[in-house]
Design a protein around this motif. Structure first.
Motif, PDB file in Angstrom:
ATOM      1  N   ARG A  43       1.001  -1.000   0.273  1.00  0.00           N
ATOM      2  CA  ARG A  43      -0.267   0.081  -0.106  1.00  0.00           C
ATOM      3  C   ARG A  43       0.750   1.330  -0.107  1.00  0.00           C
ATOM      4  O   ARG A  43       0.823   2.133  -0.641  1.00  0.00           O
ATOM      5  N   LYS A  44       1.751   1.518   0.831  1.00  0.00           N
ATOM      6  CA  LYS A  44       2.687   2.359   1.039  1.00  0.00           C
ATOM      7  C   LYS A  44       4.470   2.388   1.551  1.00  0.00           C
ATOM      8  O   LYS A  44       4.155   1.001   2.419  1.00  0.00           O
ATOM      9  N   ALA A  46       6.901   4.166   3.125  1.00  0.00           N
ATOM     10  CA  ALA A  46       7.718   5.583   4.037  1.00  0.00           C
ATOM     11  C   ALA A  46       8.439   6.096   3.099  1.00  0.00           C
ATOM     12  O   ALA A  46       9.349   5.482   2.235  1.00  0.00           O
ATOM     13  N   PRO A  51       9.061   2.875   7.153  1.00  0.00           N
ATOM     14  CA  PRO A  51       8.333   0.847   7.265  1.00  0.00           C
ATOM     15  C   PRO A  51       7.872   0.859   5.912  1.00  0.00           C
ATOM     16  O   PRO A  51       7.117   2.284   5.506  1.00  0.00           O
ATOM     17  N   GLU A  53       3.925  -0.351   4.394  1.00  0.00           N
ATOM     18  CA  GLU A  53       2.755  -0.742   4.657  1.00  0.00           C
ATOM     19  C   GLU A  53       1.974  -1.681   3.325  1.00  0.00           C
ATOM     20  O   GLU A  53       2.128  -1.780   2.473  1.00  0.00           O
ATOM     21  N   ILE A  54       1.144  -2.908   3.994  1.00  0.00           N
ATOM     22  CA  ILE A  54       0.546  -3.679   2.783  1.00  0.00           C
ATOM     23  C   ILE A  54      -0.291  -4.312   3.669  1.00  0.00           C
ATOM     24  O   ILE A  54      -0.571  -3.835   4.573  1.00  0.00           O
ATOM     25  N   ASN A  55      -0.940  -4.678   2.865  1.00  0.00           N
ATOM     26  CA  ASN A  55      -2.642  -5.344   2.899  1.00  0.00           C
ATOM     27  C   ASN A  55      -2.916  -6.801   2.686  1.00  0.00           C
ATOM     28  O   ASN A  55      -2.067  -7.514   1.711  1.00  0.00           O
ATOM     29  N   TYR A  59      -6.426  -7.466   6.105  1.00  0.00           N
ATOM     30  CA  TYR A  59      -6.256  -6.187   7.112  1.00  0.00           C
ATOM     31  C   TYR A  59      -5.229  -5.493   6.775  1.00  0.00           C
ATOM     32  O   TYR A  59      -3.817  -6.211   5.662  1.00  0.00           O
ATOM     33  N   GLU A  60      -4.617  -4.817   7.291  1.00  0.00           N
ATOM     34  CA  GLU A  60      -3.484  -3.875   7.324  1.00  0.00           C
ATOM     35  C   GLU A  60      -2.039  -4.004   8.077  1.00  0.00           C
ATOM     36  O   GLU A  60      -2.654  -4.338   9.421  1.00  0.00           O
ATOM     37  N   LEU A  61      -1.086  -4.465   7.294  1.00  0.00           N
ATOM     38  CA  LEU A  61       0.311  -4.469   8.310  1.00  0.00           C
ATOM     39  C   LEU A  61       1.490  -3.393   8.151  1.00  0.00           C
ATOM     40  O   LEU A  61       1.584  -3.149   6.829  1.00  0.00           O
ATOM     41  N   THR A  62       2.152  -3.191   8.908  1.00  0.00           N
ATOM     42  CA  THR A  62       3.482  -2.313   8.835  1.00  0.00           C
ATOM     43  C   THR A  62       4.515  -3.321   9.230  1.00  0.00           C
ATOM     44  O   THR A  62       4.250  -3.467  10.067  1.00  0.00           O
ATOM     45  N   ARG A  64       8.804  -3.402   9.167  1.00  0.00           N
ATOM     46  CA  ARG A  64      10.220  -2.340   8.947  1.00  0.00           C
ATOM     47  C   ARG A  64      10.885  -3.064   8.303  1.00  0.00           C
ATOM     48  O   ARG A  64      10.441  -4.592   7.385  1.00  0.00           O
TER      49      ARG A  64
END
Length: 74
Positions: A43-44, A46, A51, A53-55, A59-62, A64
């Motif tokens: 998804r994103k 930084a 970090p 950001e994944i789906n 659900y979303e998870l961040t 490292r």
């Protein structure tokens, strides 16, 4: 050379091939739903790359960067 989750670009989807670490870190990643065959959507990322950001699994998870390097994808 294997492609890792860290190499996946924003907006792309990848399938988990394997987790290359052993022990407690592997267990922690698997407990978060990161298992072989699962699709991950990036998804994103930084601004400084950490970090990520994944789906996955709805659900979303961040994660490292160093954790993302241990997840081999295809």
């Amino acid at each position: 050379m294997d492609k890792t989750l860290r190499d996946v670009k924003v907006g792309e989807t990848a399938k988990i091939k394997k987790i290359k670490v052993k022990g407690p870190l592997r267990r922690r990643l698997m407990d978060m739903g990161i298992t072989k065959g699962e699709d991950i959507f990036v998804r994103k990322v930084a601004p400084l790359g950490d970090p990520i950001e994944i789906n996955l699994r709805g659900y979303e998870l961040t994660l490292r960067k160093e954790d993302a390097e241990n997840i081999i994808v295809e």
